[in-house]
Design a protein around this motif. Structure first.
Motif, PDB file in Angstrom:
ATOM      1  N   GLU A 175       0.801  -1.222   0.000  1.00 38.45           N
ATOM      2  CA  GLU A 175       0.000   0.000   0.000  1.00 38.45           C
ATOM      3  C   GLU A 175       0.835   1.273   0.000  1.00 38.45           C
ATOM      4  OE1 GLU A 175      -3.334   1.960   2.882  1.00 38.45           O
ATOM      5  OE2 GLU A 175      -3.389  -0.213   2.631  1.00 38.45           O
ATOM      6  N   ASN A 176       1.958   1.273   0.688  1.00 41.50           N
ATOM      7  CA  ASN A 176       2.780   2.489   0.746  1.00 41.50           C
ATOM      8  C   ASN A 176       4.266   2.122   0.722  1.00 41.50           C
ATOM      9  OD1 ASN A 176       3.700   2.056   3.526  1.00 41.50           O
ATOM     10  ND2 ASN A 176       1.593   2.543   4.097  1.00 41.50           N
ATOM     11  N   LEU A 177       5.090   3.140   0.601  1.00 46.51           N
ATOM     12  CA  LEU A 177       6.532   2.947   0.469  1.00 46.51           C
ATOM     13  C   LEU A 177       7.123   2.235   1.684  1.00 46.51           C
ATOM     14  CD1 LEU A 177       9.145   3.395  -1.112  1.00 46.51           C
ATOM     15  CD2 LEU A 177       9.247   5.720  -0.158  1.00 46.51           C
ATOM     16  N   TYR A 178       6.651   2.573   2.862  1.00 47.11           N
ATOM     17  CA  TYR A 178       7.171   1.950   4.077  1.00 47.11           C
ATOM     18  C   TYR A 178       6.903   0.447   4.093  1.00 47.11           C
ATOM     19  CZ  TYR A 178       8.000   1.086   9.054  1.00 47.11           C
ATOM     20  OH  TYR A 178       8.459   0.586  10.250  1.00 47.11           O
ATOM     21  N   ASP A 179       5.685   0.066   3.733  1.00 46.27           N
ATOM     22  CA  ASP A 179       5.350  -1.363   3.697  1.00 46.27           C
ATOM     23  C   ASP A 179       6.145  -2.090   2.612  1.00 46.27           C
ATOM     24  OD1 ASP A 179       3.602  -1.232   5.841  1.00 46.27           O
ATOM     25  OD2 ASP A 179       1.847  -0.841   4.575  1.00 46.27           O
ATOM     26  N   ASN A 180       6.370  -1.419   1.489  1.00 47.82           N
ATOM     27  CA  ASN A 180       7.211  -1.996   0.437  1.00 47.82           C
ATOM     28  C   ASN A 180       8.646  -2.173   0.921  1.00 47.82           C
ATOM     29  OD1 ASN A 180       5.548  -2.382  -1.949  1.00 47.82           O
ATOM     30  ND2 ASN A 180       5.283  -0.167  -1.941  1.00 47.82           N
ATOM     31  N   LEU A 181       9.126  -1.210   1.679  1.00 46.94           N
ATOM     32  CA  LEU A 181      10.476  -1.281   2.237  1.00 46.94           C
ATOM     33  C   LEU A 181      10.592  -2.471   3.194  1.00 46.94           C
ATOM     34  CD1 LEU A 181      13.129   0.377   2.154  1.00 46.94           C
ATOM     35  CD2 LEU A 181      12.264   1.686   4.076  1.00 46.94           C
ATOM     36  N   LYS A 182       9.560  -2.655   4.024  1.00 50.59           N
ATOM     37  CA  LYS A 182       9.569  -3.801   4.940  1.00 50.59           C
ATOM     38  C   LYS A 182       9.531  -5.120   4.166  1.00 50.59           C
ATOM     39  CE  LYS A 182       6.202  -2.921   7.851  1.00 50.59           C
ATOM     40  NZ  LYS A 182       5.304  -2.795   9.012  1.00 50.59           N
ATOM     41  N   ALA A 183       8.725  -5.171   3.115  1.00 47.98           N
ATOM     42  CA  ALA A 183       8.647  -6.386   2.300  1.00 47.98           C
ATOM     43  C   ALA A 183       9.993  -6.663   1.629  1.00 47.98           C
ATOM     44  CB  ALA A 183       7.547  -6.246   1.243  1.00 47.98           C
ATOM     45  N   ALA A 184      10.638  -5.622   1.134  1.00 42.58           N
ATOM     46  CA  ALA A 184      11.948  -5.791   0.489  1.00 42.58           C
ATOM     47  C   ALA A 184      12.984  -6.293   1.486  1.00 42.58           C
ATOM     48  CB  ALA A 184      12.405  -4.469  -0.124  1.00 42.58           C
ATOM     49  N   SER A 185      12.896  -5.832   2.730  1.00 42.36           N
ATOM     50  CA  SER A 185      13.883  -6.216   3.743  1.00 42.36           C
ATOM     51  C   SER A 185      13.814  -7.705   4.093  1.00 42.36           C
ATOM     52  CB  SER A 185      13.712  -5.378   5.011  1.00 42.36           C
ATOM     53  OG  SER A 185      12.543  -5.747   5.707  1.00 42.36           O
ATOM     54  N   GLU A 223      18.674 -12.209   1.183  1.00 41.44           N
ATOM     55  CA  GLU A 223      19.741 -12.725   0.322  1.00 41.44           C
ATOM     56  C   GLU A 223      20.027 -11.807  -0.875  1.00 41.44           C
ATOM     57  OE1 GLU A 223      15.883 -14.091  -1.227  1.00 41.44           O
ATOM     58  OE2 GLU A 223      16.799 -14.225   0.754  1.00 41.44           O
ATOM     59  N   THR A 224      19.150 -10.825  -1.116  1.00 45.01           N
ATOM     60  CA  THR A 224      19.373  -9.911  -2.241  1.00 45.01           C
ATOM     61  C   THR A 224      20.028  -8.625  -1.747  1.00 45.01           C
ATOM     62  OG1 THR A 224      17.234  -8.806  -2.002  1.00 45.01           O
ATOM     63  CG2 THR A 224      17.304 -10.788  -3.398  1.00 45.01           C
ATOM     64  N   GLU A 225      20.672  -7.932  -2.666  1.00 51.92           N
ATOM     65  CA  GLU A 225      21.350  -6.671  -2.317  1.00 51.92           C
ATOM     66  C   GLU A 225      20.340  -5.622  -1.850  1.00 51.92           C
ATOM     67  OE1 GLU A 225      23.919  -3.237  -4.584  1.00 51.92           O
ATOM     68  OE2 GLU A 225      24.135  -5.302  -5.297  1.00 51.92           O
ATOM     69  N   ILE A 226      19.212  -5.533  -2.562  1.00 48.01           N
ATOM     70  CA  ILE A 226      18.191  -4.548  -2.204  1.00 48.01           C
ATOM     71  C   ILE A 226      17.553  -4.905  -0.864  1.00 48.01           C
ATOM     72  CG2 ILE A 226      16.197  -5.571  -3.407  1.00 48.01           C
ATOM     73  CD1 ILE A 226      17.013  -1.860  -3.485  1.00 48.01           C
ATOM     74  N   GLY A 227      17.364  -6.197  -0.607  1.00 56.18           N
ATOM     75  CA  GLY A 227      16.796  -6.631   0.663  1.00 56.18           C
ATOM     76  C   GLY A 227      17.718  -6.315   1.825  1.00 56.18           C
ATOM     77  N   GLU A 228      19.010  -6.529   1.615  1.00 56.50           N
ATOM     78  CA  GLU A 228      19.990  -6.237   2.657  1.00 56.50           C
ATOM     79  C   GLU A 228      20.039  -4.734   2.949  1.00 56.50           C
ATOM     80  OE1 GLU A 228      24.795  -6.528   3.119  1.00 56.50           O
ATOM     81  OE2 GLU A 228      23.792  -8.159   2.035  1.00 56.50           O
ATOM     82  N   LYS A 229      20.001  -3.943   1.876  1.00 60.44           N
ATOM     83  CA  LYS A 229      20.053  -2.483   2.038  1.00 60.44           C
ATOM     84  C   LYS A 229      18.787  -1.974   2.734  1.00 60.44           C
ATOM     85  CE  LYS A 229      21.398   1.579  -0.613  1.00 60.44           C
ATOM     86  NZ  LYS A 229      21.845   2.060  -1.921  1.00 60.44           N
ATOM     87  N   ALA A 230      17.631  -2.513   2.342  1.00 56.44           N
ATOM     88  CA  ALA A 230      16.363  -2.117   2.957  1.00 56.44           C
ATOM     89  C   ALA A 230      16.347  -2.487   4.438  1.00 56.44           C
ATOM     90  CB  ALA A 230      15.196  -2.768   2.221  1.00 56.44           C
TER      91      ALA A 230
END
Length: 197
Positions: free
Chosen positions: A110-120, A124-131
């Motif tokens: 729904e929002n950027l914050y929730d997307n950031l949590k999902a990415a985190s 094992e991915t670079e974006i997940g680690e950074k998030a």
């Protein structure tokens, strides 16, 4: 033209009545209306190394360096505010690129914050680690809000990000640093009142 005049164009000194070379402080730009233009003029002057200040309704709160710090404060107050969160992600604290933020937005929440949590969660991915690292940092600052006065929190933030050095290195750096220090002073004064938080 302003750069050509500074140090060369002769003016009459008000105090001595004698001719002297004009300084930047002797010059003023008059606008029919400053709405929407005053900050642009100041930014261009700073890019060319011309010291400039302005009289405006918003004052130093509209300066980019103050907006960066205020965006950080808004983010730790409520990370679901998309614009401050986006700015904090792009800042020296997050160092996310536009492409990385777009990839995070593609998680479809729904929002950027929730997307950031999902990415985190994709550790094992670079974006997940950074998030994950970014969220841990933001949550660390959010935890400090309850135990640390806001001006101390801001000092810690400025120290850990190196923002004062960054601002000092930009055109008009002295004024930029002064703006941030004024914000720190206002935060300290606020904390000395009966208000807190």
């Amino acid at each position: 033209r302003i750069r050509q005049m500074a140090g060369r164009f002769l003016i009459t000194d008000k105090e001595t009545g004698e001719l002297r070379p004009a300084t930047y402080g002797d010059m003023v730009v008059l606008l029919r209306t400053n709405a929407g233009w005053d900050e642009e003029f100041c930014e261009v002057f700073k890019e060319y190394g011309i010291p400039a200040s302005l009289t405006s309704k918003t004052g130093y709160f509209s300066a980019k360096e103050v907006q960066i710090v205020m965006g950080f404060l808004k983010t730790i107050d409520n990370p679901r505010q998309e614009i401050p969160l986006y700015g904090t992600m792009k800042s020296l604290l997050g160092r996310f690129s536009e492409e990385e933020i777009v990839r995070i937005k593609l998680f479809g929440k729904e929002n950027l914050y929730d997307n950031l949590k999902a990415a985190s969660l994709e550790k094992e991915t670079e974006i997940g680690e950074k998030a994950g690292k970014f969220l841990k940092t933001i949550n660390g600052y959010r935890d400090l809000v309850y135990t640390m006065p806001i001006y101390q929190l801001l000092r810690l933030y400025l120290k850990e990000t190196g923002y004062l050095y960054y601002f000092a290195g930009l055109p008009g750096g002295e004024q930029r640093v002064a703006n941030v220090k004024m914000l720190l002073e206002k935060a300290e004064t606020y904390e000395k009142t009966s208000y807190f938080g």
